[in-house]
Design an enzyme around this catalytic site. Structure first.
Site, PDB file in Angstrom:
ATOM      1  N   ASP A 111      -2.014 -17.062 -14.637  1.00  0.00           N
ATOM      2  CA  ASP A 111      -3.096 -17.260 -15.572  1.00  0.00           C
ATOM      3  C   ASP A 111      -2.459 -18.596 -16.084  1.00  0.00           C
ATOM      4  OD1 ASP A 111      -4.532 -17.512 -17.764  1.00  0.00           O
ATOM      5  OD2 ASP A 111      -3.917 -15.647 -18.543  1.00  0.00           O
ATOM      6  N   TYR A 116     -12.801  -8.775 -30.180  1.00  0.00           N
ATOM      7  CA  TYR A 116     -12.389 -10.192 -29.669  1.00  0.00           C
ATOM      8  C   TYR A 116     -12.325 -11.178 -30.788  1.00  0.00           C
ATOM      9  CZ  TYR A 116     -12.451 -14.557 -26.960  1.00  0.00           C
ATOM     10  OH  TYR A 116     -12.163 -15.730 -26.522  1.00  0.00           O
ATOM     11  N   SER A 141      -7.332 -12.075 -24.385  1.00  0.00           N
ATOM     12  CA  SER A 141      -7.132 -13.526 -24.691  1.00  0.00           C
ATOM     13  C   SER A 141      -7.090 -13.865 -26.125  1.00  0.00           C
ATOM     14  CB  SER A 141      -8.589 -14.119 -23.935  1.00  0.00           C
ATOM     15  OG  SER A 141      -8.415 -15.488 -23.824  1.00  0.00           O
ATOM     16  N   HIS A 156      -6.351 -15.139 -15.415  1.00  0.00           N
ATOM     17  CA  HIS A 156      -7.060 -14.735 -16.738  1.00  0.00           C
ATOM     18  C   HIS A 156      -7.794 -13.617 -16.736  1.00  0.00           C
ATOM     19  CE1 HIS A 156      -6.845 -15.736 -20.933  1.00  0.00           C
ATOM     20  NE2 HIS A 156      -8.230 -15.759 -21.034  1.00  0.00           N
TER      21      HIS A 156
END
Length: 732
Positions: free
Chosen positions: A666, A501, A583, A702
């Site tokens: 999203d 991430y 993301s 999302h």
């Protein structure tokens, strides 16, 4: 991602590719003539700070244009044609469905005279909220989101009980959108229907009841133009001019009281909490996703609720983060990064402001992740120590009372306590444990098992989790978890999945993921989770600040060196390595397959930020300038152009197989990011030997609120794609 700290991941075990036997089916190789035709408009360019930026697929920014709708349909059809070549896709789906089918429980919590907890029997689309009169009483269904839609795509976003526990306010999201509608119902047995009209167009909100139970505070954004019904969440309009309102039960929303709004700073975002004693409203203001915030309070008891009340500043400069814990009269307790990048606890007397912030619990070597108050004057402190949880019980005066007897190597995934209660519940999980809920007695300091989750057919003794620390490009040691079957041969024969991430001060902690376990058990995989910089694992100064703005490249270097470590350690080879992130992690995958495509076999990017030149122009994207910089500034733009996935697509080196995943609702990271990138990839790298695809989910956002079926379908398609490309064998 990227705002409310809602984040999540994948995992591995036995069933590897046997080099001495042929694949069950040949690996997929793409045929460029199969790619759908996409109009390319070379005339769309703009000059930004002297840089000529081409944007030939800007027309894809309009989600409702017929041409965009056709693009979505064509791309989904092409993707399905690729995964149709996988012979074990339905077997994977059946196995994953069986793995998902286990009971899941949330920590019990008491509101009023009753206890509540969330429960999912296994394959229910959404978890159900149950109510019982005591911990051993008969549970009754209190609120079931599954009754609200036939396909399970209406979900519970947030909720709040009134002080007495008699009223339940809950916010519903449709199709995963960040927009929510707030409803109120009675908790009394036999009560049916709602006790108030719904409040619409709330977003990024909590629900904070006044203690007289006459109403609640919530955050709202202006309704976007020409959007209604099931189209809410598909728009791309900027979310600005957030406002804090007070809604009185029984009154129409049009009469809600405006509490806070700052037209001079339209990008400011308010959050609110009513103090434990009900006397104060505390408002926290953020200007971006940077953890620095402003803090104000208003005396509700002395002044009542008025339009735009006069707040008193506790902190009126963006420097550090401050988060309210509790208060004893005029003395407020906060966690803060002021003087403590890993956070500490301080107190502040609003009647003696000259004294400033006084330290209660000093910063430790470990990261302070969570604080709650219990038994009137005790603090429960949860720390992150090398990405594992440790916990302590402290007095409000700052003395340590006990260390929580947590199992070694677990993560506290949820915690339930109230200031007036002596009961503490917490749930712990690990990569190999689906969860144990403990009850902790603050008088005896004893921990007992309240409930343990079991997954039929899963024997955790066959697996192991290792934590390694590998050097990145600049020598920084990066922690990484590796999950596999015990005793695997380190001969490079295994497919592997690497997850990362690296952003927004968010720590990626161990989690139980049946998709990863299916990959391990039935495809012979290994899963690795790299805790790269940009996250929050070691605090702001050492970790978060080293992976944002002009140091964003550290994130990509850390991740690429994780891949190299897995290969050099014999876990896999580059051609068998799948990388995944969502993301901000989707941006990570997009940047890395551009920069070092030779390191990977498959790149899967979920709901990624791919156009880092224009991200700030859509929905809540303006809040991300804290991590990416502001493209309207010359110096920021020029650094962004060095890594923005859309602007670095190349044709000099072959790409691994690439799958971008996005969703039509999203409204956090709008799907145009992925649309434009796949169009550019299929054009510029059209002779790539491996397929470049996109999967576009409908009635999803999302990630939050997806039904169980949607999660199973998405995971099946992703691994079917990877399996088809890599020629993976299924093992029963």
């Amino acid at each position: 991602m990227i705002l409310s700290r809602l984040v999540r991941r994948i995992k591995p075990t036995a069933a590897f590719i046997c080099p001495k036997r042929p694949f069950l089916f040949p690996p997929v190789r793409s045929n460029m003539s199969e790619y759908p035709a996409i109009r390319r408009d070379e005339s769309v360019t703009e000059s930004l700070h002297g840089n000529i930026i081409k944007d030939p697929y800007r027309w894809l920014e309009d989600p409702d244009a017929p041409e965009t709708v056709e693009f979505v349909n064509n791309q989904n059809t092409f993707f399905q044609s690729i995964i149709a070549k996988n012979t074990w896709k339905e077997t994977f789906r059946e196995r994953l469905t069986k793995m998902f089918n286990y009971e899941r429980f949330g920590c019990p919590f008491k509101r009023g005279d009753s206890y509540y907890y969330f429960h999912n029997s296994g394959l229910q689309a959404q978890s159900v909220l149950y109510k019982q009169d005591s911990l051993t009483g008969e549970p009754k269904v209190f609120f079931d989101p599954n009754t609200l839609s036939e396909d399970g795509t209406v979900s519970l976003n947030t909720y709040s009980f009134s002080e007495s526990g008699d009223l339940f306010a809950y916010a519903l999201s449709a199709s995963g959108s960040d927009w929510v509608t707030i409803h109120v119902k009675s908790t009394k047995d036999g009560a049916t229907g709602e006790v108030d009209d719904p409040v619409h167009w709330a977003k990024f909100t909590s629900i904070e009841w006044t203690h007289d139970e006459k109403g609640y505070f919530y955050t709202s954004y202006p309704k976007p133009e020409n959007v209604s019904g099931d189209k809410a969440g598909t728009e791309t309009n900027q979310n600005t001019n957030a406002a804090l309102y007070y809604h009185r039960i029984g009154k129409p929303q049009s009469e809600d009281v405006l509490i806070w709004k700052d037209p001079e700073h339209p990008q400011y975002m308010p959050g609110s909490v009513v103090s434990d004693d009900g006397k104060y409203l505390i408002v926290s203001i953020s200007e971006s996703c940077d953890p620095a915030n402003l803090v104000y309070y208003f005396d509700l008891e002395a002044n009542g609720i008025n339009e735009r009340p006069q707040f008193v500043a506790v902190k009126d400069k963006f420097e550090y983060s401050y988060s309210y814990i509790t208060n004893e009269g005029s003395v407020f307790y906060f966690t803060t990064t002021d003087g403590a990048p890993k956070r500490r606890v301080v107190k502040y007397d609003i009647n003696n402001t000259e004294a400033g912030f006084i330290e209660v619990v000093p910063e430790r070597d470990d990261l302070l992740e969570d604080v709650s108050v219990i038994d009137h004057n005790k603090l429960v402190l949860i720390y992150l120590q090398d990405v594992k949880s440790v916990g302590y019980l402290y007095s409000l005066e700052g003395s340590q009372l006990a260390k929580l007897p947590l199992p070694v190597g677990v993560i506290v995934s949820s915690l339930s306590s109230k200031k007036k209660s002596k009961e503490l519940f917490y749930s712990v999980i690990s990569f190999l444990s689906p969860g144990v809920i403990y009850r902790y007695d603050v008088d005896t300091l004893e921990q007992t098992v309240f409930r343990q989750v079991h997954l039929e057919g899963f024997d955790d003794s066959q697996f192991e989790t290792k934590q390694v620390f590998y050097p990145s490009k600049d020598g920084t040691k990066i922690p990484m978890f590796i999950i596999s079957r015990k005793g695997i041969a380190l001969d490079g024969s295994h497919p592997a999945l690497l997850y990362g991430y690296g952003g927004f001060n968010i720590s990626v902690t161990p989690t139980f993921n049946v998709t990863w376990l299916t990959f391990i058990q039935n495809l012979g995989g290994v899963v690795a989770v790299a805790n790269i910089r940009g996250g929050g694992e070691y605090g702001e100064e050492k970790w978060y600040n080293q992976g944002k703005l002009f140091k964003k490249q550290n994130c990509f270097d850390d991740f690429q060196h994780a891949a190299k470590h897995l290969v050099s350690g014999g876990y896999t080879t580059s051609s068998k390595l799948i990388i995944n992130g969502g993301s901000n992690g989707g941006l990570l995958i997009g940047a890395c397959v551009n920069q070092a495509p030779e390191l990977f076999g498959v790149g899967i990017a979920d709901v990624g930020v791919m156009d880092v030149v224009r991200f700030h122009k859509f929905t809540i994207g303006h809040a991300w300038v804290s991590d990416y910089g502001n493209p309207d500034k010359k110096e920021d733009l020029e650094y962004i152009l060095s890594y923005s996935p859309l602007h670095n697509v190349q044709s000099t080196k072959p790409y691994p197989a690439v799958l971008l995943c996005t969703s039509d609702h999203d409204d956090r990271v709008v799907p145009l990011h992925s649309y434009k990138l796949i169009a550019e990839l299929q054009h510029t790298a059209r002779n790539n030997p491996q397929p470049l695809c996109i999967r576009i989910e409908t009635k999803a956002g999302h990630g939050a609120g997806m039904s169980t079926k949607q999660r199973i379908d998405a995971a099946t398609d992703k691994f079917a794609f990877a399996g088809a490309v890599l020629g993976l064998e299924w093992r029963a």
